[in-house]
Design a protein around this motif. Structure first.
Motif, short mmCIF file in Angstrom:
data_model
loop_
_atom_site.label_atom_id
_atom_site.label_comp_id
_atom_site.label_asym_id
_atom_site.label_seq_id
_atom_site.Cartn_x
_atom_site.Cartn_y
_atom_site.Cartn_z
N LYS A 1 0.80 -1.23 -0.05
CA LYS A 1 -0.14 -0.06 -0.01
C LYS A 1 0.74 1.43 -0.02
O LYS A 1 0.36 2.29 -0.49
CB LYS A 1 -0.90 -0.23 1.15
N SER B 1 -9.35 -2.61 -14.06
CA SER B 1 -10.09 -3.71 -13.44
C SER B 1 -10.63 -4.77 -14.41
O SER B 1 -10.96 -4.26 -15.38
CB SER B 1 -11.51 -3.08 -12.59
N TRP C 1 -5.66 -9.09 -13.62
CA TRP C 1 -6.13 -8.12 -12.55
C TRP C 1 -6.94 -8.89 -11.46
O TRP C 1 -7.83 -9.24 -11.94
CB TRP C 1 -6.78 -6.90 -12.94
N SER C 2 -6.50 -8.81 -10.38
CA SER C 2 -7.35 -9.53 -9.25
C SER C 2 -7.77 -8.66 -8.28
O SER C 2 -8.79 -8.95 -7.41
CB SER C 2 -6.31 -10.40 -8.59
N GLY C 3 -7.25 -7.30 -8.10
CA GLY C 3 -7.81 -6.55 -7.04
C GLY C 3 -7.06 -5.09 -7.36
O GLY C 3 -5.89 -5.24 -7.87
N PRO C 4 -7.41 -3.91 -6.55
CA PRO C 4 -6.32 -3.02 -6.56
C PRO C 4 -4.88 -3.32 -5.94
O PRO C 4 -4.73 -3.93 -5.16
CB PRO C 4 -7.00 -1.90 -5.46
N ASN D 1 -13.21 -12.19 -10.78
CA ASN D 1 -13.18 -12.90 -9.65
C ASN D 1 -14.92 -12.92 -9.16
O ASN D 1 -15.36 -12.09 -9.02
CB ASN D 1 -12.48 -12.52 -8.40
#
Lengths: 195, 89
Positions: A45, A65, A78-81, A147
């Motif tokens: 992060k 996304s 892409w799986s998430g941010p 997902n």
């Protein structure tokens, strides 16, 4: 990665599918994709690194996304941010990942043995997925991923080819038996061959 | 069945999400002397309003992110969704 489970092995070796009285052209082809490497890459992060500078097997890490960047050997989902799933036939892909993704900025996890991938191909592949999955597939195009859930099982759907209707669906290995059963059950109406 | 707009993935079925409680509850600050009453308030007491309510939701089977949802508890209408760090007023 070895073949999946005893049940799937039986499905492959003994039953070889269920397609009595079905037209050969409309049959679904179901196969397990084995001998692949799966890695999750997560950018920390607090990392300020610009990910557009990073390429793995000449593929970018998409910021969009649900996008997949892909070549013949490697697909990056892409799986998430700040989270991506790298799926590769290249056994040494980890060397490329380690070279490009420094430990100061990224956490890398080997998921090769914790996931199993089933490929479904055939003109009714969309319908089979729609039977158990609430995702709106109307705007789902080649090289898009999501997902989602299938009969309550968390899965990752990756559309390889929209025209040929080829999907890769990845689930946790512990759910593999249930998921395989759910998929073949949903395919009965159309007939399926295990390859 | 609700359809919830995840700020990262877009509109998805409620099946993919888990409810995470009231998003307005604030944990007491660290190293501050607080009474048992204040702990009770933080841990056990919730408002349960009828009308607009700010909630936490987790996209469990999707991007696995927490986010805030402004929802009407009487009509189930979802007014807006926010990223967790976003100002929700």
């Amino acid at each position: 990665m070895t073949k999946l489970t005893s049940q799937m092995s039986i499905g492959i070796k003994v039953f070889n599918g269920n397609y009595f009285n079905k037209s050969e052209s409309s049959l679904l082809k179901i196969r397990e994709i084995s001998d692949i490497k799966i890695f999750q890459i997560t950018q920390y992060k607090n990392s300020k690194l610009d990910i557009s500078l990073i390429k793995i097997d000449n593929q970018i890490l998409s910021k969009m996304s649900g996008c997949v960047s892909a070549n013949f050997n490697t697909r990056i989902l892409w799986s998430g941010p700040k989270t991506w799933i790298v799926i590769s036939k290249n056994k040494n892909i980890i060397d490329d990942i380690n070279k490009n993704c420094s430990a100061n900025n990224f956490a890398i996890t080997d998921l090769s043995h914790s996931r199993m991938t089933i490929q479904i191909e055939g003109k009714n592949a969309f319908d089979v997925i729609k039977k158990g999955c609430p995702l709106n597939l109307n705007n789902f195009k080649t090289n898009m991923c999501a997902n989602t859930v299938f009969n309550g099982i968390t899965i990752t759907i990756d559309l390889l080819d929209q025209d040929k209707n080829i999907f890769n669906i990845m689930s946790h290995r512990s759910f593999a038996d249930s998921f395989y059963h759910a998929i073949t059950d949903a395919s009965l109406e159309y007939g399926y061959k295990i390859e | 069945m609700l359809e919830i707009k995840c700020p990262y993935c877009g509109r998805r079925s409620q099946n993919e999400f888990s409810y995470g409680g009231d998003a307005t509850v604030k944990r007491p600050k660290l190293n501050k002397d607080i009474s048992d009453g204040e702990w009770d308030e933080f841990i056990y007491y919730r408002k349960n309003p009828r009308g607009i309510h700010l909630e936490l939701w987790h996209h469990t089977s999707g991007c696995r992110q927490w986010f805030k949802v402004k929802r009407d508890t009487s009509t189930h209408e979802i007014v807006k969704t926010f990223m967790i760090e976003e100002e929700s007023q």
